[in-house]
Design a protein around this motif. Structure first.
Motif, short mmCIF file in Angstrom:
data_model
loop_
_atom_site.label_atom_id
_atom_site.label_comp_id
_atom_site.label_asym_id
_atom_site.label_seq_id
_atom_site.Cartn_x
_atom_site.Cartn_y
_atom_site.Cartn_z
N ALA A 188 -4.28 -3.50 11.70
CA ALA A 188 -5.63 -3.72 10.59
C ALA A 188 -5.78 -2.53 11.02
O ALA A 188 -6.70 -2.26 9.85
CB ALA A 188 -6.44 -4.62 11.28
N GLN A 189 -5.78 -1.84 12.11
CA GLN A 189 -5.77 -0.21 12.33
C GLN A 189 -5.50 0.34 11.06
O GLN A 189 -5.73 1.32 10.61
CB GLN A 189 -5.75 0.49 13.81
CG GLN A 189 -6.26 1.66 14.02
CD GLN A 189 -6.30 2.10 15.83
OE1 GLN A 189 -5.52 1.41 16.50
NE2 GLN A 189 -6.49 3.43 15.82
N GLU A 190 -3.73 0.01 11.10
CA GLU A 190 -3.30 0.78 9.96
C GLU A 190 -3.67 0.66 8.35
O GLU A 190 -3.51 2.32 7.69
CB GLU A 190 -1.72 0.99 10.57
CG GLU A 190 -1.04 1.01 11.24
CD GLU A 190 0.51 -0.16 11.20
OE1 GLU A 190 1.19 0.50 10.30
OE2 GLU A 190 0.87 -0.11 12.09
N ILE A 191 -3.97 -0.45 8.56
CA ILE A 191 -4.63 -0.64 7.39
C ILE A 191 -5.92 0.03 6.49
O ILE A 191 -5.79 0.31 5.53
CB ILE A 191 -4.49 -2.26 7.06
CG1 ILE A 191 -3.45 -3.19 6.67
CG2 ILE A 191 -5.90 -2.23 5.65
CD1 ILE A 191 -3.65 -3.89 6.85
N MET A 203 0.89 -1.31 0.37
CA MET A 203 0.37 -0.25 -0.30
C MET A 203 1.11 1.01 0.28
O MET A 203 0.52 2.49 -0.47
CB MET A 203 -0.72 0.30 1.59
CG MET A 203 -1.60 -0.79 1.27
SD MET A 203 -3.09 -1.22 2.77
CE MET A 203 -3.83 0.54 2.34
N SER A 204 2.48 1.29 0.72
CA SER A 204 2.86 2.05 1.15
C SER A 204 3.94 2.69 -0.44
O SER A 204 4.48 3.29 -1.11
CB SER A 204 4.09 2.11 1.75
OG SER A 204 3.79 1.73 3.00
N LYS A 205 4.01 1.11 -1.57
CA LYS A 205 4.73 0.87 -2.45
C LYS A 205 3.31 1.87 -3.37
O LYS A 205 3.85 2.37 -5.26
CB LYS A 205 5.03 0.15 -3.39
CG LYS A 205 5.89 0.36 -4.73
CD LYS A 205 6.64 -1.33 -4.69
CE LYS A 205 7.84 -1.18 -5.72
NZ LYS A 205 8.50 -2.60 -5.90
N TYR A 206 2.14 1.46 -3.80
CA TYR A 206 1.60 2.25 -4.85
C TYR A 206 0.41 3.01 -3.85
O TYR A 206 -0.68 1.86 -3.54
CB TYR A 206 0.60 0.32 -5.16
CG TYR A 206 1.31 0.11 -6.24
CD1 TYR A 206 2.41 -0.25 -6.85
CD2 TYR A 206 2.20 -1.57 -5.52
CE1 TYR A 206 3.25 -0.50 -8.61
CE2 TYR A 206 3.34 -2.04 -6.52
CZ TYR A 206 3.67 -2.04 -7.87
OH TYR A 206 4.65 -2.66 -7.62
N PHE A 244 -4.47 3.57 6.49
CA PHE A 244 -4.54 3.85 5.14
C PHE A 244 -5.50 4.10 3.43
O PHE A 244 -5.40 5.02 3.21
CB PHE A 244 -3.22 3.43 4.51
CG PHE A 244 -1.67 3.05 4.48
CD1 PHE A 244 -1.21 4.00 3.99
CD2 PHE A 244 -0.82 2.46 5.50
CE1 PHE A 244 0.39 4.58 3.98
CE2 PHE A 244 0.21 2.74 5.74
CZ PHE A 244 0.73 3.72 4.95
N SER A 245 -6.59 3.08 4.04
CA SER A 245 -7.57 2.87 3.05
C SER A 245 -8.43 3.61 3.41
O SER A 245 -9.07 3.97 2.12
CB SER A 245 -7.90 1.34 2.79
OG SER A 245 -8.49 1.05 3.95
N GLY A 246 -8.84 4.59 4.16
CA GLY A 246 -9.94 4.92 4.97
C GLY A 246 -11.18 4.00 4.46
O GLY A 246 -12.29 4.69 4.01
N LYS A 247 -10.92 3.05 4.57
CA LYS A 247 -12.64 1.71 4.47
C LYS A 247 -12.00 0.64 5.61
O LYS A 247 -10.99 1.30 6.10
CB LYS A 247 -12.01 0.81 3.32
CG LYS A 247 -12.60 1.67 1.98
CD LYS A 247 -12.00 1.60 0.72
CE LYS A 247 -12.48 2.32 -0.26
NZ LYS A 247 -11.93 1.69 -1.69
N SER A 248 -12.97 0.23 5.92
CA SER A 248 -13.06 -1.11 6.69
C SER A 248 -11.90 -1.83 6.24
O SER A 248 -11.34 -2.70 5.66
CB SER A 248 -14.16 -1.91 6.75
OG SER A 248 -14.77 -2.72 5.47
N PHE A 249 -11.19 -3.11 7.27
CA PHE A 249 -10.76 -4.00 6.77
C PHE A 249 -10.93 -4.74 6.16
O PHE A 249 -10.33 -5.12 5.02
CB PHE A 249 -9.85 -4.76 8.51
CG PHE A 249 -8.70 -5.59 8.05
CD1 PHE A 249 -7.48 -5.77 7.68
CD2 PHE A 249 -9.17 -7.40 8.22
CE1 PHE A 249 -6.64 -6.51 7.90
CE2 PHE A 249 -8.34 -7.84 7.79
CZ PHE A 249 -6.65 -8.10 7.67
#
Length: 480
Positions: A177-180, A130-133, A183-188
């Protein structure tokens, strides 16, 4: 009238036979289509086997090749399931570079597969990707991780205890899971989803067992689908109602035509205004009776051909014979005909049924002309007795003796060589058993059997108050 009954039931019998043939053709086509779908599904599994059969072509070392293997299993098995269910394949590698951000597309959505050893390591790789793309995991694309890992992570996120995991590990899972989600602004669960496979299932030493299990599941599901297909096209109450409706139209139409022609012979033309109100009333009543008879006959023939496995011609003649005998029994009770006349006329009325019975029993076998009359008369007599039991009561025994005498007289007139032939043919017919009982075969579905019995009872002109229509009425009768 009696000729009208026979003609109507034979026309309706032809209509029912046509419907039955259509259902048989639909069943054949549906089963063939499903066989083709199963073959396509297995082809997808074979593709995966071919891919793993050349390990030198798989990216990574022996310890990491399972990553690309997991991708092949995901796409191959997912498409195999789609083919089996006759759906458009949902997964593809087409248009995806081997080192692209996504590994494959599912329903045109980009998916990246992460099959890493360890719960937290899988999440680490998701975060790294996610950090790369910048857009991945944000605009509909998502990640696949091993199914068993995903299920464990979900338990942790729900606060459930997971045996074998230290508190520190649980905390890291929750943190990542919280970081994800941040990052996404969506649920895990919108960003990370379970793949088809568990982690160990795609290891090189386990893969063939995994594919064997998938093949077996596909085979089991295919058997169930085919069973469902057979069930869907089996005789049912809805089809019976439709057939009865068609029969009512045929019966009413034929009766109307006969009645109009009868009036025409009397010198009356409906198009010239020759009909009186009484004429129209008579035609209306007669047409309604024809429609009622047609509906009942069609339902009974449908029941006999589909639930008792009788041929349509046999079922049609069987129903029409029952109607004629009911009419003759009424004339006998009114004193309009004698008992001997009843026996003779009934036997003649059942000759068509006897001929149809012979066709059902013997097919295209040639019956010697010298014995044909005896055989037809004997079988017709048995059908007469079958139908007459409910009308004659104690006199049924007298009718039985009369029919037996006829049979013996016929045999006495036949050459000894042919007597054995007659006996064989009659024995073959007897294997059919009681035709009426066939319609109430206890091996059939209860609801369909009950409906068939109702239709047949109506064809016999049983009083409506004496017919059991449903399970509740049956229970009430048995407990009364």
């Amino acid at each position: 009238m009696k000729e009208n009954v026979h003609q109507t039931t034979q026309i309706i019998g032809g209509m029912v036979a046509g419907d039955n043939l259509r259902h048989a053709e639909q069943l054949k086509a549906a089963l063939e289509s499903q066989d083709s779908a199963f073959a396509k599904a297995i082809e997808q599994v074979v593709k995966v086997r071919d891919f793993v059969g050349s390990p030198e072509q798989i990216l990574g070392s022996d310890k990491t090749k399972h990553g690309e293997i997991a991708e092949q299993v995901e796409v191959g098995i997912r498409n195999a399931r789609d083919y089996l269910r006759q759906q458009t394949p949902s997964a593809t590698f087409e248009g995806v570079g081997r080192t692209a951000p996504e590994d494959y597309l599912i329903n045109s959505v980009q998916v990246q597969s992460k099959f890493i050893n360890g719960l937290n390591k899988n999440l680490d790789h998701v975060l790294e990707h996610m950090s790369k793309y910048d857009n991945f995991g944000r605009e509909g694309s998502y990640y696949h991780i091993p199914r068993d890992y995903y299920e464990t992570i979900q338990k942790v996120l729900k606060g459930e205890s997971v045996e074998g995991l230290a508190n520190r590990t649980l905390q890291k899972i929750q943190q990542k899971a919280q970081e994800i989600e941040e990052f996404s602004g969506k649920s895990f669960s919108a960003v990370v989803k379970p793949g088809i496979s568990n982690y160990t299932e795609v290891q090189q030493g386990k893969l063939h067992d995994t594919l064997d299990r998938h093949e077996q599941k596909l085979s089991d599901e295919n058997k169930q689908i085919k069973e469902n297909i057979r069930t869907d096209v089996q005789p049912n109450l809805g089809d019976m109602a439709q057939v009865a409706g068609k029969g009512a139209l045929i019966g009413g139409g034929i009766r109307l035509a006969f009645k109009v022609y009868e009036k025409y012979k009397q010198g009356k033309n409906p198009f010239k205004g020759d009909y009186t109100a009484d004429d129209w009333k008579e035609i209306g009543i007669d047409t309604a009776k024809g429609a009622a008879f047609g509906g009942i006959a069609a339902g009974a023939i449908y029941a006999l051909t589909n639930f008792a496995s009788l041929s349509a011609p046999f079922a049609g003649s069987f129903v029409s014979a029952g109607q004629v005998i009911a009419s003759l029994a009424n004339e006998l009770n009114l004193g309009a005909i004698s008992f001997d006349q009843f026996a003779e006329l009934s036997q003649l009325a059942c000759m068509e049924s006897a001929a149809a019975a012979l066709a059902s029993v013997l097919g295209q076998a040639v019956i010697p002309i010298p014995v044909l009359g005896a055989v037809l008369g004997t079988i017709a007599g048995r059908i007469v007795i079958d139908f007459s039991k409910k009308y004659l009561g104690k006199e049924t025994e007298k009718l039985q003796r009369q029919m037996d005498e006829y049979y013996n007289q016929c045999l006495a007139k036949i050459d000894q060589t042919y007597r054995a032939v007659v006996s064989i043919i009659i024995a073959e017919y007897e294997k059919l058993g009681d035709l009426t009982k066939a319609a109430f075969d206890t091996g059939k579905n209860v609801a369909l059997r009950l409906q068939a019995s109702i239709q047949l009872a109506e064809a016999y002109e049983v009083s409506e108050t004496d017919i059991i229509h449903d399970i509740d009425e049956l229970d009430a009768f048995m407990l009364s």
